[in-house]
Motif scaffolding. Structure first.
Motif, short mmCIF file in Angstrom:
data_model
loop_
_atom_site.label_atom_id
_atom_site.label_comp_id
_atom_site.label_asym_id
_atom_site.label_seq_id
_atom_site.Cartn_x
_atom_site.Cartn_y
_atom_site.Cartn_z
N ARG A 57 0.82 -1.21 0.00
CA ARG A 57 0.00 0.00 0.00
C ARG A 57 0.86 1.26 0.00
N THR A 58 0.61 2.13 -0.97
CA THR A 58 1.22 3.46 -0.99
C THR A 58 0.09 4.46 -1.20
N SER A 59 0.42 5.70 -1.46
CA SER A 59 -0.65 6.68 -1.67
C SER A 59 -0.17 7.77 -2.62
N LYS A 60 -1.16 8.49 -3.16
CA LYS A 60 -0.86 9.63 -4.02
C LYS A 60 -1.82 10.75 -3.65
N HIS A 77 -11.11 6.52 -7.95
CA HIS A 77 -9.74 6.01 -7.82
C HIS A 77 -9.70 4.52 -7.52
N LEU A 84 -10.21 4.73 2.07
CA LEU A 84 -9.95 6.17 1.95
C LEU A 84 -10.07 6.87 3.29
N HIS A 87 -7.11 5.64 5.63
CA HIS A 87 -5.79 6.12 5.21
C HIS A 87 -5.59 7.59 5.55
N ASN A 88 -6.67 8.38 5.48
CA ASN A 88 -6.58 9.81 5.77
C ASN A 88 -6.95 10.14 7.21
N GLN A 103 -4.99 11.95 0.57
CA GLN A 103 -4.04 10.95 0.10
C GLN A 103 -4.84 9.73 -0.36
N ILE A 104 -4.70 9.36 -1.62
CA ILE A 104 -5.44 8.24 -2.17
C ILE A 104 -4.61 6.97 -2.03
N PRO A 105 -5.07 6.01 -1.23
CA PRO A 105 -4.30 4.77 -1.11
C PRO A 105 -4.39 3.96 -2.39
N HIS A 106 -3.27 3.40 -2.81
CA HIS A 106 -3.32 2.51 -3.96
C HIS A 106 -2.24 1.45 -3.78
#
Length: 278
Positions: A57-60, A77, A84, A87-88, A103-106
């Motif tokens: 898991r990372t984020s943008k 997304h 979501l 993560h935030n 921050q959008i986790p992906h």
């Protein structure tokens, strides 16, 4: 709560309140029988091997635009709403503030072990998140049109009674609800915020967890209960009344991190004035 263009519960462009990394699936390649005098299996030439991927898991960053809400952002997304929010660290998911950054986790992938390639899936067309939100809003309006709703005088009495039950200042609940909907249960925002307290569906789920049973946002009593318990959370966790009021509109997390935005300041002034009159 007002549309998510502005971050409950416990937030209110109605902003602010993620999911375990998925295990990559592996497909085994078919094997031919080993040739004589050999015990080593061979992969069929019809299958090529590739490196399986382990999800991490990372984020943008994503800048919230006018008309956004957490549900549509998550859908756009391809992440879950729960992911979501988590993560935030969103405590008030009823609104997201236009111009704020999420921050959008992906998932990214790292090599693990060999596996056979899977055939590519056929692309399918999907309706846009905005279209889905509009359709959901229309369906909600249609459902509310078929329901009996109390008069404004009756609604005011319900708000006052519910506020006292949960230990919330009745004038605060009255001011917020009038600012949000004018005590009109049939109001549905473009972001699908519902009813007298303008509660977003995901905030309704959060409020349901706080009271210990499901709340039907289409029902005036349940809708008011949802908004009031959100206010109880905000007043219990904010450092001032203004921060609590702003938290209902902008989101408590955003208020604490950035202070009130200009539109939130006006919202606070409006509610404070209504508290004096109602």
């Amino acid at each position: 709560m007002a549309p998510l263009t502005t971050g409950a519960p416990p937030a209110a462009a109605h902003v602010i309140h993620a999911q375990a990394a998925a295990n990559a699936q592996h497909q085994k390649g078919a094997q031919h029988a080993a040739p004589k005098k050999s015990t080593a299996p061979r992969l069929s030439p019809r299958h090529t091997t590739s490196v399986a991927k382990k999800a991490t898991r990372t984020s943008k960053p994503y800048r919230v635009r006018s008309g956004d809400n957490l549900t549509t952002i998550a859908a756009r997304h391809h992440v879950s709403l729960a992911a979501l929010i988590k993560h935030n660290r969103i405590s008030t998911p009823n609104r997201v503030l236009s111009g704020s950054t999420l921050q959008i986790p992906h998932r990214t992938t790292a090599p693990t072990k060999a596996a056979a390639k899977k055939p590519a899936k056929k692309a399918t067309s999907k309706k846009s998140p905005a279209h889905k939100t509009a359709s959901r809003g229309d369906a909600t309006r249609s459902a509310l049109a078929k329901r009996a709703v109390p008069s404004r005088t009756q609604t005011k009495a319900i708000i006052e009674k519910t506020a006292r039950r949960y230990g919330v200042n009745p004038h605060l609940a009255l001011g917020i609800s009038w600012q949000e909907s004018g005590w009109n249960q049939r109001v549905v925002s473009s972001a699908s915020a519902v009813g007298v307290m303008q509660v977003m569906p995901q905030s309704g789920e959060w409020a349901s967890a706080m009271v210990g049973h499901d709340l039907d946002l289409l029902d005036t009593h349940d809708n008011i209960t949802a908004g009031v318990v959100i206010l109880r959370y905000l007043t219990s966790n904010a450092t001032s009344l203004n921060q609590a009021i702003g938290g209902y509109y902008q989101g408590l997390g955003a208020m604490q991190q950035h202070g009130a935005y200009d539109e939130t300041k006006q919202y606070i002034r409006n509610v404070r004035a209504l508290m004096e009159r109602l």
